[in-house]
Design a protein around this motif. Structure first.
Motif, PDB file in Angstrom:
ATOM      1  N   LEU A   1      -8.515  -5.922 -21.999  1.00  0.00           N
ATOM      2  CA  LEU A   1      -8.784  -4.895 -20.983  1.00  0.00           C
ATOM      3  C   LEU A   1      -9.535  -3.709 -21.573  1.00  0.00           C
ATOM      4  N   VAL A   2      -9.236  -3.380 -22.810  1.00  0.00           N
ATOM      5  CA  VAL A   2      -9.995  -2.318 -23.480  1.00  0.00           C
ATOM      6  C   VAL A   2     -11.477  -2.691 -23.511  1.00  0.00           C
ATOM      7  N   ALA A   3     -11.763  -3.983 -23.714  1.00  0.00           N
ATOM      8  CA  ALA A   3     -13.153  -4.452 -23.735  1.00  0.00           C
ATOM      9  C   ALA A   3     -13.832  -4.294 -22.381  1.00  0.00           C
ATOM     10  N   LEU A   4     -13.023  -4.244 -21.311  1.00  0.00           N
ATOM     11  CA  LEU A   4     -13.573  -4.034 -19.965  1.00  0.00           C
ATOM     12  C   LEU A   4     -13.637  -2.551 -19.602  1.00  0.00           C
ATOM     13  N   GLY A   5     -13.264  -1.695 -20.546  1.00  0.00           N
ATOM     14  CA  GLY A   5     -13.346  -0.253 -20.315  1.00  0.00           C
ATOM     15  C   GLY A   5     -12.068   0.403 -19.840  1.00  0.00           C
ATOM     16  N   VAL A   6     -10.947  -0.344 -19.836  1.00  0.00           N
ATOM     17  CA  VAL A   6      -9.680   0.236 -19.381  1.00  0.00           C
ATOM     18  C   VAL A   6      -9.091   1.124 -20.475  1.00  0.00           C
ATOM     19  N   LYS A   7      -8.707   2.336 -20.091  1.00  0.00           N
ATOM     20  CA  LYS A   7      -8.052   3.251 -21.020  1.00  0.00           C
ATOM     21  C   LYS A   7      -6.557   3.282 -20.708  1.00  0.00           C
ATOM     22  N   PHE A   8      -5.752   3.095 -21.735  1.00  0.00           N
ATOM     23  CA  PHE A   8      -4.305   3.086 -21.586  1.00  0.00           C
ATOM     24  C   PHE A   8      -3.742   4.451 -21.961  1.00  0.00           C
ATOM     25  N   GLY A   9      -3.049   5.079 -21.013  1.00  0.00           N
ATOM     26  CA  GLY A   9      -2.402   6.343 -21.317  1.00  0.00           C
ATOM     27  C   GLY A   9      -1.261   6.146 -22.301  1.00  0.00           C
ATOM     28  N   THR A  10      -0.955   7.158 -23.078  1.00  0.00           N
ATOM     29  CA  THR A  10       0.127   7.096 -24.053  1.00  0.00           C
ATOM     30  C   THR A  10       1.433   7.604 -23.449  1.00  0.00           C
TER      31      THR A  10
ATOM     32  N   ALA B   1       0.804  -1.227   0.000  1.00  0.00           N
ATOM     33  CA  ALA B   1       0.000   0.000   0.000  1.00  0.00           C
ATOM     34  C   ALA B   1       0.834   1.273   0.000  1.00  0.00           C
ATOM     35  N   THR B   2       2.099   1.188   0.375  1.00  0.00           N
ATOM     36  CA  THR B   2       2.959   2.380   0.335  1.00  0.00           C
ATOM     37  C   THR B   2       3.891   2.364  -0.870  1.00  0.00           C
ATOM     38  N   GLY B   3       3.782   1.334  -1.712  1.00  0.00           N
ATOM     39  CA  GLY B   3       4.607   1.246  -2.912  1.00  0.00           C
ATOM     40  C   GLY B   3       3.886   1.819  -4.125  1.00  0.00           C
ATOM     41  N   THR B   4       4.544   1.779  -5.268  1.00  0.00           N
ATOM     42  CA  THR B   4       3.997   2.389  -6.483  1.00  0.00           C
ATOM     43  C   THR B   4       2.664   1.770  -6.874  1.00  0.00           C
ATOM     44  N   GLN B   5       2.592   0.443  -6.909  1.00  0.00           N
ATOM     45  CA  GLN B   5       1.364  -0.223  -7.338  1.00  0.00           C
ATOM     46  C   GLN B   5       0.251  -0.102  -6.298  1.00  0.00           C
ATOM     47  N   GLY B   6       0.529  -0.576  -5.094  1.00  0.00           N
ATOM     48  CA  GLY B   6      -0.496  -0.628  -4.062  1.00  0.00           C
ATOM     49  C   GLY B   6      -1.051   0.733  -3.707  1.00  0.00           C
ATOM     50  N   ASN B   7      -0.175   1.732  -3.644  1.00  0.00           N
ATOM     51  CA  ASN B   7      -0.630   3.075  -3.307  1.00  0.00           C
ATOM     52  C   ASN B   7      -1.575   3.624  -4.364  1.00  0.00           C
ATOM     53  N   ALA B   8      -1.263   3.360  -5.639  1.00  0.00           N
ATOM     54  CA  ALA B   8      -2.135   3.812  -6.725  1.00  0.00           C
ATOM     55  C   ALA B   8      -3.484   3.109  -6.663  1.00  0.00           C
ATOM     56  N   VAL B   9      -3.469   1.825  -6.311  1.00  0.00           N
ATOM     57  CA  VAL B   9      -4.720   1.068  -6.193  1.00  0.00           C
ATOM     58  C   VAL B   9      -5.560   1.596  -5.035  1.00  0.00           C
ATOM     59  N   ILE B  10      -4.915   1.845  -3.904  1.00  0.00           N
ATOM     60  CA  ILE B  10      -5.625   2.393  -2.737  1.00  0.00           C
ATOM     61  C   ILE B  10      -6.364   3.674  -3.110  1.00  0.00           C
ATOM     62  N   HIS B  11      -5.685   4.601  -3.779  1.00  0.00           N
ATOM     63  CA  HIS B  11      -6.299   5.890  -4.105  1.00  0.00           C
ATOM     64  C   HIS B  11      -7.387   5.746  -5.162  1.00  0.00           C
ATOM     65  N   ALA B  12      -7.222   4.808  -6.074  1.00  0.00           N
ATOM     66  CA  ALA B  12      -8.275   4.573  -7.069  1.00  0.00           C
ATOM     67  C   ALA B  12      -9.538   4.035  -6.398  1.00  0.00           C
ATOM     68  N   LEU B  13      -9.367   3.151  -5.439  1.00  0.00           N
ATOM     69  CA  LEU B  13     -10.515   2.610  -4.710  1.00  0.00           C
ATOM     70  C   LEU B  13     -11.208   3.704  -3.906  1.00  0.00           C
ATOM     71  N   LEU B  14     -10.415   4.556  -3.275  1.00  0.00           N
ATOM     72  CA  LEU B  14     -10.989   5.665  -2.511  1.00  0.00           C
ATOM     73  C   LEU B  14     -11.783   6.599  -3.413  1.00  0.00           C
TER      74      LEU B  14
ATOM     75  N   LEU C   1      -9.636  -1.791 -10.920  1.00  0.00           N
ATOM     76  CA  LEU C   1     -11.047  -1.412 -10.795  1.00  0.00           C
ATOM     77  C   LEU C   1     -11.917  -2.157 -11.804  1.00  0.00           C
ATOM     78  N   ALA C   2     -11.445  -2.263 -13.032  1.00  0.00           N
ATOM     79  CA  ALA C   2     -12.219  -2.954 -14.065  1.00  0.00           C
ATOM     80  C   ALA C   2     -12.402  -4.424 -13.719  1.00  0.00           C
ATOM     81  N   LEU C   3     -11.355  -5.067 -13.223  1.00  0.00           N
ATOM     82  CA  LEU C   3     -11.454  -6.483 -12.864  1.00  0.00           C
ATOM     83  C   LEU C   3     -12.385  -6.686 -11.671  1.00  0.00           C
ATOM     84  N   LEU C   4     -12.267  -5.824 -10.679  1.00  0.00           N
ATOM     85  CA  LEU C   4     -13.117  -5.936  -9.494  1.00  0.00           C
ATOM     86  C   LEU C   4     -14.591  -5.748  -9.844  1.00  0.00           C
ATOM     87  N   LYS C   5     -14.866  -4.834 -10.754  1.00  0.00           N
ATOM     88  CA  LYS C   5     -16.258  -4.529 -11.099  1.00  0.00           C
ATOM     89  C   LYS C   5     -16.873  -5.567 -12.042  1.00  0.00           C
TER      90      LYS C   5
END
Length: 305
Positions: A282-291, A11-24, A203-207
């Motif tokens: 993932l695009v089919a699940l609504g995920v947008k990939f930044g360039t 939760a304090t690393g790059t991945q987990g922290n980003a996931v925490i804030h997205a969930l919030l 988020l897309a996978l969870l939903k």
């Protein structure tokens, strides 16, 4: 109605922290941070933002059972434990990952997302057999898939955030330089904008995991924002910053696991050439990939411009 708790490791690393804030920010699920040290400054910041903090040691399964109780889902991620050790030689990611899976199964978690990488040994036909941290993550992925838990795994490439988190983009007299061991100017890498695409994917996978028509459980999803050379990334960076950004091949590290990691990525173009960019599943699940351009404009220019 009971909260839909998602327990997040790292939760304090790059991945987990980003996931925490997205969930919030999304509000559908309630994040729970599983941490080894609840008294760190980074954890206190999460707590101040309303995140539930629960102590859990990945190397002690019993502590994880208590920490995960009541969770609907888990986002599992581990980090290499240096010095790297094979199974049976001491603390390692394989024990850590298996403990998370076992604890999640014991408390009745409904869905488990694992952050992983492929087996370099398998990809190379045994040529690169010393990338211990990759092999252990891949072994946990296989263990998860055989566990009976509904699951999905994500595979990450080279973190674009390493520009600042690991000082990959270094200042020079005329601009900046990007130096990477074992890569030539033409070797391609699979790049992942972690803080953008990982939370969007989670988020897309969870939903969608409860919808059988989506066919999510048991799948592995590579997350690649771009597959280009470091030299091309340097050139694009220079255009955005308005200065010269060069690429050079750095000296070997001198650690077999790390040197073979770089060599395999260079030889096999970042490991994920079989996956379209962006990942169509993932695009089919609504995920947008930044360039890459968006990454450079929004993340790099404010930091280095």
């Amino acid at each position: 109605m009971a909260s839909r708790i998602v327990s997040v490791f790292g939760a304090t690393g790059t991945q987990g922290n980003a996931v925490i804030h997205a969930l919030l920010n999304d509000g559908t699920f309630t994040p729970r941070a599983i941490v080894r040290n609840p008294d760190s400054d980074a954890v206190h910041k999460l707590k101040a933002q309303g995140v539930e903090i629960v102590k859990g040691d990945g190397l002690k399964k019993d502590s994880l059972v208590d920490a995960l109780r009541g969770s609907e889902a888990v986002f599992g991620v581990t980090a290499p434990i240096f010095p790297l050790k094979e199974e049976g030689e001491g603390p390692n990611e394989l024990v850590w990952g298996k403990n998370i899976v076992d604890a999640a199964k014991e408390v009745g978690v409904k869905f488990f997302i694992w952050s992983s990488v492929p087996s370099v040994k398998k990809i190379s036909g045994g040529k690169y057999s010393n990338v211990i941290h990759y092999e252990q993550k891949a072994a946990v992925e296989e263990y998860l898939q055989a566990s009976g838990l509904a699951n999905a795994s994500i595979h990450l490439g080279g973190f674009l955030e390493n520009y600042w988190k690991f000082n990959l983009l270094k200042k020079t007299d005329t601009g900046f330089n990007v130096a990477v061991p074992h890569f030539s100017a033409t070797d391609c890498q699979a790049f992942t904008w972690v803080e953008q695409v990982v939370p969007a994917t989670i988020l897309a996978l969870l939903k969608n995991y409860t919808d059988p028509s989506k066919n999510i459980s048991g799948k592995t999803y590579p997350l690649v924002n771009a597959n280009i050379s470091y030299a091309e990334l340097a050139e694009l960076t220079g255009k955005v910053l308005g200065v010269e950004v060069t690429f050079t091949t750095a000296p070997a590290i001198g650690m077999p696991a790390m040197d073979e990691m770089y060599k395999s990525h260079a030889e096999y173009s970042g490991l994920y050439t079989a996956t379209p960019v962006p990942n169509s599943d993932l695009v089919a699940l609504g995920v947008k990939f930044g360039t890459i351009q968006e990454f450079l404009e929004t993340e790099v220019k404010p930091r280095f411009g």
